[in-house]
Design a protein around this motif. Structure first.
Motif, short mmCIF file in Angstrom:
data_model
loop_
_atom_site.label_atom_id
_atom_site.label_comp_id
_atom_site.label_asym_id
_atom_site.label_seq_id
_atom_site.Cartn_x
_atom_site.Cartn_y
_atom_site.Cartn_z
N TRP A 142 -2.43 9.80 2.00
CA TRP A 142 -2.12 10.25 0.65
C TRP A 142 -2.07 11.78 0.59
N GLU A 143 -1.27 12.31 -0.32
CA GLU A 143 -1.31 13.75 -0.58
C GLU A 143 -2.73 14.06 -1.08
N LYS A 149 0.46 10.07 -6.43
CA LYS A 149 1.85 9.60 -6.51
C LYS A 149 2.62 9.82 -5.20
N LYS A 150 2.02 10.53 -4.24
CA LYS A 150 2.75 10.81 -3.00
C LYS A 150 1.98 10.31 -1.78
N ILE A 161 8.12 10.69 3.26
CA ILE A 161 7.29 10.98 2.09
C ILE A 161 7.77 10.05 0.98
N TRP A 162 6.83 9.31 0.42
CA TRP A 162 7.14 8.33 -0.63
C TRP A 162 6.66 8.82 -1.98
N ASP A 163 7.43 8.52 -3.02
CA ASP A 163 6.97 8.72 -4.39
C ASP A 163 6.62 7.36 -4.96
N SER A 174 11.22 9.93 -0.85
CA SER A 174 11.76 11.15 -1.46
C SER A 174 12.28 12.11 -0.39
#
Length: 387
Positions: A142-143, A149-150, A161-163, A174
């Motif tokens: 995770w961010e 959300k990322k 990288i996923w949103d 993304s």
């Protein structure tokens, strides 16, 4: 020293996935994922009651398969992601998904007596991280400081990288990058840097470590032969923005300054087998934990490369002239690095070590035989650092 005694919890299945709850941390909570080929896999939600030195647990079913990695959302304590293996038509695929802990358990209720496995809850699926290379998801993270959300995922030679959208029920890629070079390049692990506004990640593949800027998806540094053998794990120093720790199958733990990657800043050679996991303490970055398949957990004091290499500096105004001179003498030399303690409670490979996010003096380690051990930093050292 009753207080420093370890607390041990045994799972009935093999396990290698461990994470600390990072969101809203007043409770000391760890999540453990199991690896069983014959039974439904589980996530054990382990709440440690510090005052009474006991563990409360809840077990959640993870029907989809063996858990290789688990990470907790930084923003929502009831959301987590797993990397898991599923077998269909005798083919094994590695996938990733985002889950929610069911409502009944969210208040931290532990009414369920330990032996009543019949009312085990099932994790609620929010979404899968589906991609073309989905048959070999190696790592998700995770961010670190974000709103949950990322997520970054590594699969084969793809970095994505996923949103997460619509309350995490939908995941869209993304941005992505491809690892290019000779042969079959495959990512093995990665970490998201908490510095530079979370615009950088580090990845490991084979013996190399690479840094990426996720705005341009370009490589910003590459440490080609960071370790003599496979790099297993990475971690960023939370307080020093260019410092990165790595460990691998050459039994070494190395510390890097990513602005100058020709040589490690320090190397530790205390383990006698593969080092699977390295973690900086979130508050006191001189404390570094490592876990290895030599069955040992080692706590090191890497003070010379920490954010306080000279200890706590005293204000000059507090000292008379005479003391001042002595004080200057004393603080010019960085403090010495040392091994603080070696923990021998495991009898099998230690695949994961994690600091609690709620209590900086407490950590957990997990070995393959399903033994989770909760330990504390020795009290003498704690006061040494604090006082």
């Amino acid at each position: 020293m009753e207080d420093d005694a370890p607390v041990i919890y045994g799972l009935e299945f093999q396990a290698r996935a461990l994470t600390a709850q990072t969101a809203e941390t007043d409770a000391i909570r760890f999540l453990v994922g199991t690896q069983s080929l014959r039974y439904d896999n589980q996530i054990h939600v382990i709440d440690f009651d510090d005052e009474n030195n006991i563990i409360n647990k809840n077990v959640l079913l993870h029907h989809v398969g063996e858990i290789w990695q688990i990470c907790a959302s930084p923003a929502d304590k009831n959301v987590l992601a797993t990397c898991y293996n599923k077998t269909s038509d005798s083919k094994v695929a590695s996938c990733a998904a985002v889950w929610r802990i069911p409502k009944e358990l969210q208040a931290g209720s532990h009414e369920v007596p330990d032996d009543s496995s019949n009312n085990t809850q099932t994790l609620e699926l929010l979404c899968h991280l589906d991609n073309d290379a989905q048959s070999s998801m190696a790592c998700i993270t995770w961010e670190p400081l974000g709103d949950g959300k990322k997520i970054m995922s590594l699969a084969e030679n793809y970095l994505m990288i996923w949103d997460l959208q619509e309350s995490s029920t939908k995941a869209m890629i993304s941005s992505s990058a491809t690892l290019e070079g000779k042969g079959q390049l495959k990512f093995t692990s990665g970490r998201w840097s908490p510095h530079h506004n979370c615009t950088q990640v580090a990845t490991a593949n084979d013996t190399a470590i690479r840094g990426w800027d996720i705005r341009s998806m370009r490589q910003i540094y590459c440490i080609d032969n960071a370790h003599g053998q496979l790099v297993r794990d990475l971690d960023f120093n939370p307080n020093k923005q260019y410092y990165l720790a790595s460990c691998g199958d050459d039994c070494r733990v190395k510390f890097w300054d990513t602005r100058n990657v020709n040589e490690p800043v320090k190397t530790l050679e205390e383990h006698s087998h593969w080092v699977w996991s390295v973690r900086y303490n979130h508050s006191h970055d001189q404390l570094v934990l490592t876990g290895s398949s030599d069955s040992r957990v080692i706590l090191s004091n890497m003070v010379s490369i920490s954010s306080e290499p000279f200890g706590h500096l005293v204000d000059d105004e507090d000292l008379s002239d005479q003391e001042d001179n002595q004080h200057d003498e004393k603080t010019k030399e960085p403090l010495q690095d040392s091994i603080i303690a070696t923990y021998e409670e495991h009898e099998d490979s230690v695949y994961a070590v994690e600091w609690s996010s709620a209590d900086p003096w407490l950590f957990a380690s997990l070995s393959y035989d399903g033994r989770l051990v909760i330990n504390r930093v020795p009290r003498a050292l704690k006061y040494n650092i604090l006082l």
